[in-house]
Scaffold this motif. Structure first.
Motif, PDB file in Angstrom:
ATOM      1  N   TYR A  76      -2.244   4.279 -15.525  1.00 13.36           N
ATOM      2  CA  TYR A  76      -2.091   5.239 -14.421  1.00 13.36           C
ATOM      3  C   TYR A  76      -2.038   6.680 -14.948  1.00 13.36           C
ATOM      4  O   TYR A  76      -2.647   7.587 -14.374  1.00 13.36           O
ATOM      5  CB  TYR A  76      -0.818   4.937 -13.630  1.00 13.36           C
ATOM      6  CG  TYR A  76      -0.942   3.779 -12.671  1.00 13.36           C
ATOM      7  CD1 TYR A  76      -2.007   3.694 -11.771  1.00 13.36           C
ATOM      8  CD2 TYR A  76       0.018   2.775 -12.635  1.00 13.36           C
ATOM      9  CE1 TYR A  76      -2.115   2.641 -10.888  1.00 13.36           C
ATOM     10  CE2 TYR A  76      -0.077   1.717 -11.746  1.00 13.36           C
ATOM     11  CZ  TYR A  76      -1.150   1.654 -10.873  1.00 13.36           C
ATOM     12  OH  TYR A  76      -1.256   0.605  -9.986  1.00 13.36           O
ATOM     13  N   GLY A 127       2.119   1.620  -7.296  1.00 15.05           N
ATOM     14  CA  GLY A 127       0.674   1.554  -7.452  1.00 15.05           C
ATOM     15  C   GLY A 127       0.117   0.444  -6.589  1.00 15.05           C
ATOM     16  O   GLY A 127       0.837  -0.189  -5.813  1.00 15.05           O
ATOM     17  N   GLY A 128      -1.179   0.183  -6.748  1.00 11.96           N
ATOM     18  CA  GLY A 128      -1.866  -0.788  -5.924  1.00 11.96           C
ATOM     19  C   GLY A 128      -2.261  -2.043  -6.675  1.00 11.96           C
ATOM     20  O   GLY A 128      -1.402  -2.756  -7.196  1.00 11.96           O
ATOM     21  N   GLN A 188      -9.775   5.700  -5.102  1.00  7.50           N
ATOM     22  CA  GLN A 188      -9.332   5.434  -3.736  1.00  7.50           C
ATOM     23  C   GLN A 188     -10.525   5.745  -2.830  1.00  7.50           C
ATOM     24  O   GLN A 188     -10.675   6.847  -2.329  1.00  7.50           O
ATOM     25  CB  GLN A 188      -8.116   6.292  -3.358  1.00  7.50           C
ATOM     26  CG  GLN A 188      -7.462   5.870  -2.046  1.00  7.50           C
ATOM     27  CD  GLN A 188      -6.382   6.832  -1.589  1.00  7.50           C
ATOM     28  OE1 GLN A 188      -6.699   7.910  -1.089  1.00  7.50           O
ATOM     29  NE2 GLN A 188      -5.131   6.462  -1.782  1.00  7.50           N
ATOM     30  N   THR A 199       0.819  -1.215   0.000  1.00  2.00           N
ATOM     31  CA  THR A 199       0.000   0.000   0.000  1.00  2.00           C
ATOM     32  C   THR A 199       0.853   1.264   0.000  1.00  2.00           C
ATOM     33  O   THR A 199       0.342   2.353   0.245  1.00  2.00           O
ATOM     34  CB  THR A 199      -0.941   0.008   1.218  1.00  2.00           C
ATOM     35  OG1 THR A 199      -0.167   0.001   2.421  1.00  2.00           O
ATOM     36  CG2 THR A 199      -1.856  -1.207   1.208  1.00  2.00           C
ATOM     37  N   ASN A 200       2.139   1.119  -0.296  1.00  6.19           N
ATOM     38  CA  ASN A 200       3.093   2.233  -0.308  1.00  6.19           C
ATOM     39  C   ASN A 200       3.429   2.579  -1.760  1.00  6.19           C
ATOM     40  O   ASN A 200       4.174   1.850  -2.420  1.00  6.19           O
ATOM     41  CB  ASN A 200       4.352   1.841   0.466  1.00  6.19           C
ATOM     42  CG  ASN A 200       5.347   2.982   0.603  1.00  6.19           C
ATOM     43  OD1 ASN A 200       5.523   3.772  -0.313  1.00  6.19           O
ATOM     44  ND2 ASN A 200       6.006   3.060   1.743  1.00  6.19           N
ATOM     45  N   LYS A 201       2.892   3.666  -2.269  1.00  5.57           N
ATOM     46  CA  LYS A 201       3.075   4.019  -3.676  1.00  5.57           C
ATOM     47  C   LYS A 201       4.536   4.300  -4.005  1.00  5.57           C
ATOM     48  O   LYS A 201       5.005   3.975  -5.102  1.00  5.57           O
ATOM     49  CB  LYS A 201       2.216   5.236  -4.031  1.00  5.57           C
ATOM     50  CG  LYS A 201       2.226   5.566  -5.519  1.00  5.57           C
ATOM     51  CD  LYS A 201       1.250   6.675  -5.844  1.00  5.57           C
ATOM     52  CE  LYS A 201       1.234   6.960  -7.342  1.00  5.57           C
ATOM     53  NZ  LYS A 201       0.263   8.026  -7.689  1.00  5.57           N
ATOM     54  N   GLN A 204       6.047   0.766  -4.331  1.00  8.98           N
ATOM     55  CA  GLN A 204       5.399  -0.175  -5.232  1.00  8.98           C
ATOM     56  C   GLN A 204       4.995   0.424  -6.574  1.00  8.98           C
ATOM     57  O   GLN A 204       4.858  -0.290  -7.556  1.00  8.98           O
ATOM     58  CB  GLN A 204       4.150  -0.761  -4.567  1.00  8.98           C
ATOM     59  CG  GLN A 204       4.439  -1.729  -3.432  1.00  8.98           C
ATOM     60  CD  GLN A 204       5.140  -2.985  -3.904  1.00  8.98           C
ATOM     61  OE1 GLN A 204       6.364  -3.073  -3.821  1.00  8.98           O
ATOM     62  NE2 GLN A 204       4.398  -3.947  -4.407  1.00  8.98           N
ATOM     63  N   SER A 217      -1.504   4.809   0.294  1.00  9.89           N
ATOM     64  CA  SER A 217      -1.175   5.818  -0.719  1.00  9.89           C
ATOM     65  C   SER A 217      -1.361   5.333  -2.153  1.00  9.89           C
ATOM     66  O   SER A 217      -0.967   6.015  -3.106  1.00  9.89           O
ATOM     67  CB  SER A 217       0.264   6.307  -0.526  1.00  9.89           C
ATOM     68  OG  SER A 217       1.189   5.231  -0.619  1.00  9.89           O
ATOM     69  N   VAL A 218      -1.955   4.150  -2.337  1.00 13.47           N
ATOM     70  CA  VAL A 218      -2.178   3.630  -3.687  1.00 13.47           C
ATOM     71  C   VAL A 218      -3.668   3.650  -4.002  1.00 13.47           C
ATOM     72  O   VAL A 218      -4.495   3.942  -3.148  1.00 13.47           O
ATOM     73  CB  VAL A 218      -1.622   2.195  -3.817  1.00 13.47           C
ATOM     74  CG1 VAL A 218      -0.125   2.179  -3.556  1.00 13.47           C
ATOM     75  CG2 VAL A 218      -2.334   1.231  -2.869  1.00 13.47           C
ATOM     76  N   GLU A 219      -4.026   3.322  -5.235  1.00 19.76           N
ATOM     77  CA  GLU A 219      -5.434   3.185  -5.601  1.00 19.76           C
ATOM     78  C   GLU A 219      -5.995   1.900  -5.012  1.00 19.76           C
ATOM     79  O   GLU A 219      -5.238   0.956  -4.748  1.00 19.76           O
ATOM     80  CB  GLU A 219      -5.590   3.196  -7.122  1.00 19.76           C
ATOM     81  CG  GLU A 219      -5.353   1.870  -7.834  1.00 19.76           C
ATOM     82  CD  GLU A 219      -3.907   1.467  -8.023  1.00 19.76           C
ATOM     83  OE1 GLU A 219      -3.663   0.350  -8.542  1.00 19.76           O
ATOM     84  OE2 GLU A 219      -3.001   2.249  -7.664  1.00 19.76           O
TER      85      GLU A 219
END
Length: 351
Positions: free
Chosen positions: A336, A176-177, A208, A169-171, A174, A228-230
């Motif tokens: 995105y 994104g989600g 989100q 969940t850390n943009k 990562q 912080s992700v979708e």
């Protein structure tokens, strides 16, 4: 190269522990895991102790410069895929890098170019290609049972499946989600079965709505305050050959099922749902459905790792290659970008 593949592991997280190392160890006549590197030494030491790995490093550069390796598994968060993969390729190693290829198209292109320059294999952890459903349907497609595939639907949706572990969940880490984590698997499966057509235009929307609120978690409790992700992406991809894909992927959505991972294909001679496998055709003036009476139960991760090992030792090419990785990354990042800009993205020609 030796008859035994000397392997290093970069990243001591769950995917290394569950999918990579145990499946390497099924082939002790072909593979020896020589070293593991992780920025958290305690994690690397624990992994080394569990699997009897001799060498532990906190820097993959130090690992690559200290021990002699033939191949590397890159099992880091997405942010570090490109730099670790490129370093391993330049050190003369074949690489299997976990999905997605990278964070950006430019990184994926540099990874592909480095692999080509080094003359080394670069493949990605897209293990759904090795499921019996996909392997069986690929045989039907290769025999022209579906004809020209012109449309597909891709679903990778969970009701409340936001991971309560890791950095999913850390943009920043990562990129994104659900699109870049689970959607990438079903998207790649569809593209693979369609012959990886060249993408033309991408339109996407991202939401989100649920991930940044406290709620019931079916995959552990997540850090909703730092989400912080979708939590959902919906999109459409068109291709230069006229084909199209409708995509829907979510970590959290108000749906009935706990999880749906599915691909549906439509061709001019037949169609198919992949998970579970069912084929739809017209024959002898009759609409028919074809369902396999039996498909073997397999470990797709295991088949993927065995294939990688054999390719490294024989020089054969894996079914997932760096060029496809670039095309896949281009579609993901364009979805995105489209969601952020609120307009369709026209893609340039892929490398």
């Amino acid at each position: 190269m030796n008859n035994v593949l000397r392997v290093g592991i970069i990243g001591a997280g769950g995917i290394a522990r569950v999918a990579h190392i145990p499946n390497y160890l099924k082939h002790v006549d072909k593979v020896k895991i020589v070293a593991v590197a992780d920025v958290v030494r305690e994690n690397a030491e624990q992994l080394a102790s569990t699997f009897d790995i001799d060498n532990v490093f906190t820097s993959y550069d130090e690992m690559l410069n200290t021990v002699e390796l033939d191949a590397v598994s890159v099992c880091t968060p997405n942010k570090f895929h490109a730099e670790a993969t490129i370093a391993a390729l330049k050190a003369g190693c074949h690489v299997i890098c976990e999905k997605p290829p990278a964070m950006t198209v430019e990184e994926a292109e540099k990874m592909a170019a480095t692999a080509q320059q080094a003359g080394k294999i670069l493949t990605y952890g897209l293990h759904y290609r090795h499921t019996p459903e996909v392997e069986a349907l690929k045989r039907f497609i290769d025999a022209d049972e579906l004809g020209g595939i012109y449309a597909a639907r891709v679903h990778a949706i969970r009701r409340r499946g936001i991971p309560g572990w890791g950095v999913f969940t850390n943009k920043e880490l990562q990129g994104g989600g659900p699109l870049i984590d689970i959607g990438v698997h079903m998207l790649d499966t569809a593209l693979y079965l369609m012959g990886y057509p060249e993408p033309d235009t991408v339109f996407g929307v991202a939401y989100q709505k649920l991930g940044n609120k406290k709620g019931v978690g079916l995959s552990g409790e997540w850090d909703w305050e730092n989400f912080s992700v979708e939590d959902m992406v919906r999109g459409m991809i068109t291709f230069k050959n006229g084909a199209s894909i409708i995509l829907e992927t979510a970590f959290a959505a108000n749906i009935e099922q706990r999880e749906e991972m599915s691909v549906s294909l439509m061709g001019d001679k037949g169609g198919a749902d992949v998970f579970p496998l069912k084929i739809y055709q017209e024959k002898h003036h009759t609409l028919i459905d074809i369902t396999p009476a039996y498909l073997p139960k397999v470990d797709a991760h295991g088949i993927q790792m065995e294939s990688f090992v054999n390719c490294c030792l024989t020089g054969n090419q894996p079914i997932s290659n760096a060029k496809q990785g670039v095309a896949l990354q281009k579609i993901i990042n364009s979805l995105y970008e489209s969601a952020e800009k609120g307009k369709a993205i026209k893609l340039s020609r892929t490398v």
